[in-house]
Write a protein that holds these residues in place. Structure first.
Motif, PDB file in Angstrom:
ATOM      1  N   THR A   5      93.710  26.708   5.636  1.00 11.96           N
ATOM      2  CA  THR A   5      92.416  26.555   4.969  1.00 11.96           C
ATOM      3  C   THR A   5      92.385  27.417   3.709  1.00 11.96           C
ATOM      4  O   THR A   5      93.231  28.279   3.516  1.00 11.96           O
ATOM      5  CB  THR A   5      91.248  26.990   5.881  1.00 11.96           C
ATOM      6  OG1 THR A   5      91.298  28.417   6.041  1.00 11.96           O
ATOM      7  CG2 THR A   5      91.293  26.307   7.227  1.00 11.96           C
ATOM      8  N   THR A   6      91.380  27.191   2.900  1.00 12.16           N
ATOM      9  CA  THR A   6      91.206  28.005   1.697  1.00 12.16           C
ATOM     10  C   THR A   6      90.397  29.269   2.002  1.00 12.16           C
ATOM     11  O   THR A   6      90.180  30.077   1.110  1.00 12.16           O
ATOM     12  CB  THR A   6      90.508  27.201   0.585  1.00 12.16           C
ATOM     13  OG1 THR A   6      89.229  26.772   1.045  1.00 12.16           O
ATOM     14  CG2 THR A   6      91.353  26.011   0.156  1.00 12.16           C
ATOM     15  N   PHE A   9      90.473  32.986   0.226  1.00 13.19           N
ATOM     16  CA  PHE A   9      90.760  32.977  -1.208  1.00 13.19           C
ATOM     17  C   PHE A   9      89.452  33.114  -1.968  1.00 13.19           C
ATOM     18  O   PHE A   9      88.425  32.577  -1.553  1.00 13.19           O
ATOM     19  CB  PHE A   9      91.448  31.675  -1.642  1.00 13.19           C
ATOM     20  CG  PHE A   9      92.871  31.579  -1.208  1.00 13.19           C
ATOM     21  CD1 PHE A   9      93.888  32.156  -1.953  1.00 13.19           C
ATOM     22  CD2 PHE A   9      93.205  30.898  -0.053  1.00 13.19           C
ATOM     23  CE1 PHE A   9      95.204  32.069  -1.555  1.00 13.19           C
ATOM     24  CE2 PHE A   9      94.520  30.794   0.363  1.00 13.19           C
ATOM     25  CZ  PHE A   9      95.527  31.382  -0.386  1.00 13.19           C
ATOM     26  N   VAL A  25      93.465  32.896  -9.342  1.00 14.53           N
ATOM     27  CA  VAL A  25      92.566  31.875  -8.811  1.00 14.53           C
ATOM     28  C   VAL A  25      91.344  31.763  -9.720  1.00 14.53           C
ATOM     29  O   VAL A  25      90.706  32.765 -10.034  1.00 14.53           O
ATOM     30  CB  VAL A  25      92.133  32.222  -7.372  1.00 14.53           C
ATOM     31  CG1 VAL A  25      91.095  31.231  -6.862  1.00 14.53           C
ATOM     32  CG2 VAL A  25      93.338  32.267  -6.443  1.00 14.53           C
ATOM     33  N   VAL A  28      87.773  27.813  -5.964  1.00 11.44           N
ATOM     34  CA  VAL A  28      88.145  27.551  -4.572  1.00 11.44           C
ATOM     35  C   VAL A  28      87.207  26.483  -4.022  1.00 11.44           C
ATOM     36  O   VAL A  28      85.988  26.601  -4.171  1.00 11.44           O
ATOM     37  CB  VAL A  28      88.037  28.832  -3.711  1.00 11.44           C
ATOM     38  CG1 VAL A  28      88.405  28.541  -2.264  1.00 11.44           C
ATOM     39  CG2 VAL A  28      88.902  29.946  -4.274  1.00 11.44           C
ATOM     40  N   TYR A  32      91.239  22.784  -1.720  1.00 11.15           N
ATOM     41  CA  TYR A  32      92.336  23.329  -2.529  1.00 11.15           C
ATOM     42  C   TYR A  32      91.890  24.559  -3.308  1.00 11.15           C
ATOM     43  O   TYR A  32      90.703  24.857  -3.411  1.00 11.15           O
ATOM     44  CB  TYR A  32      92.895  22.283  -3.490  1.00 11.15           C
ATOM     45  CG  TYR A  32      91.874  21.653  -4.390  1.00 11.15           C
ATOM     46  CD1 TYR A  32      91.469  22.279  -5.554  1.00 11.15           C
ATOM     47  CD2 TYR A  32      91.288  20.433  -4.071  1.00 11.15           C
ATOM     48  CE1 TYR A  32      90.513  21.717  -6.378  1.00 11.15           C
ATOM     49  CE2 TYR A  32      90.332  19.864  -4.887  1.00 11.15           C
ATOM     50  CZ  TYR A  32      89.954  20.510  -6.039  1.00 11.15           C
ATOM     51  OH  TYR A  32      88.998  19.963  -6.851  1.00 11.15           O
ATOM     52  N   VAL A  33      92.885  25.262  -3.857  1.00  6.50           N
ATOM     53  CA  VAL A  33      92.668  26.435  -4.698  1.00  6.50           C
ATOM     54  C   VAL A  33      93.150  26.069  -6.098  1.00  6.50           C
ATOM     55  O   VAL A  33      94.253  25.551  -6.260  1.00  6.50           O
ATOM     56  CB  VAL A  33      93.462  27.647  -4.156  1.00  6.50           C
ATOM     57  CG1 VAL A  33      93.251  28.864  -5.024  1.00  6.50           C
ATOM     58  CG2 VAL A  33      93.085  27.938  -2.711  1.00  6.50           C
ATOM     59  N   ARG A  44      96.089  22.672  -9.078  1.00  7.69           N
ATOM     60  CA  ARG A  44      95.386  22.675  -7.795  1.00  7.69           C
ATOM     61  C   ARG A  44      96.453  22.767  -6.712  1.00  7.69           C
ATOM     62  O   ARG A  44      97.398  21.981  -6.701  1.00  7.69           O
ATOM     63  CB  ARG A  44      94.598  21.391  -7.598  1.00  7.69           C
ATOM     64  CG  ARG A  44      93.428  21.260  -8.506  1.00  7.69           C
ATOM     65  CD  ARG A  44      92.720  19.965  -8.221  1.00  7.69           C
ATOM     66  NE  ARG A  44      91.627  19.761  -9.171  1.00  7.69           N
ATOM     67  CZ  ARG A  44      90.977  18.636  -9.298  1.00  7.69           C
ATOM     68  NH1 ARG A  44      91.300  17.600  -8.551  1.00  7.69           N
ATOM     69  NH2 ARG A  44      90.012  18.534 -10.169  1.00  7.69           N
ATOM     70  N   PRO A  47      96.195  24.730   0.452  1.00 11.08           N
ATOM     71  CA  PRO A  47      96.568  25.864   1.291  1.00 11.08           C
ATOM     72  C   PRO A  47      97.698  25.436   2.220  1.00 11.08           C
ATOM     73  O   PRO A  47      97.779  24.278   2.625  1.00 11.08           O
ATOM     74  CB  PRO A  47      95.293  26.177   2.070  1.00 11.08           C
ATOM     75  CG  PRO A  47      94.484  24.937   2.011  1.00 11.08           C
ATOM     76  CD  PRO A  47      94.862  24.243   0.744  1.00 11.08           C
TER      77      PRO A  47
END
Length: 55
Positions: A5-6, A9, A25, A28, A32-33, A44, A47
């Protein structure tokens, strides 16, 4: 196995991705990050991507 998972972040985090090196970064989402890799552009990243780590 727990899906990646994100969570954890945050904007401003320093990260590394084997393919592009160090980045920061800039956004978020749940999926995606988004990372600014400077000269290599913005990407992009999902995770759990191999070689993707938060510093």
């Amino acid at each position: 196995m727990v899906p990646a998972t994100t969570e954890g972040f945050a904007e401003g985090d320093r990260v590394t991705l084997d393919r592009f090196g160090l980045g920061r970064v800039i956004a978020v989402t749940a999926d995606y990050v988004t990372i600014d890799f400077g000269a290599d552009g913005t990407r992009r990243v999902l995770p759990g991507t191999a070689g993707f780590h938060r510093l």
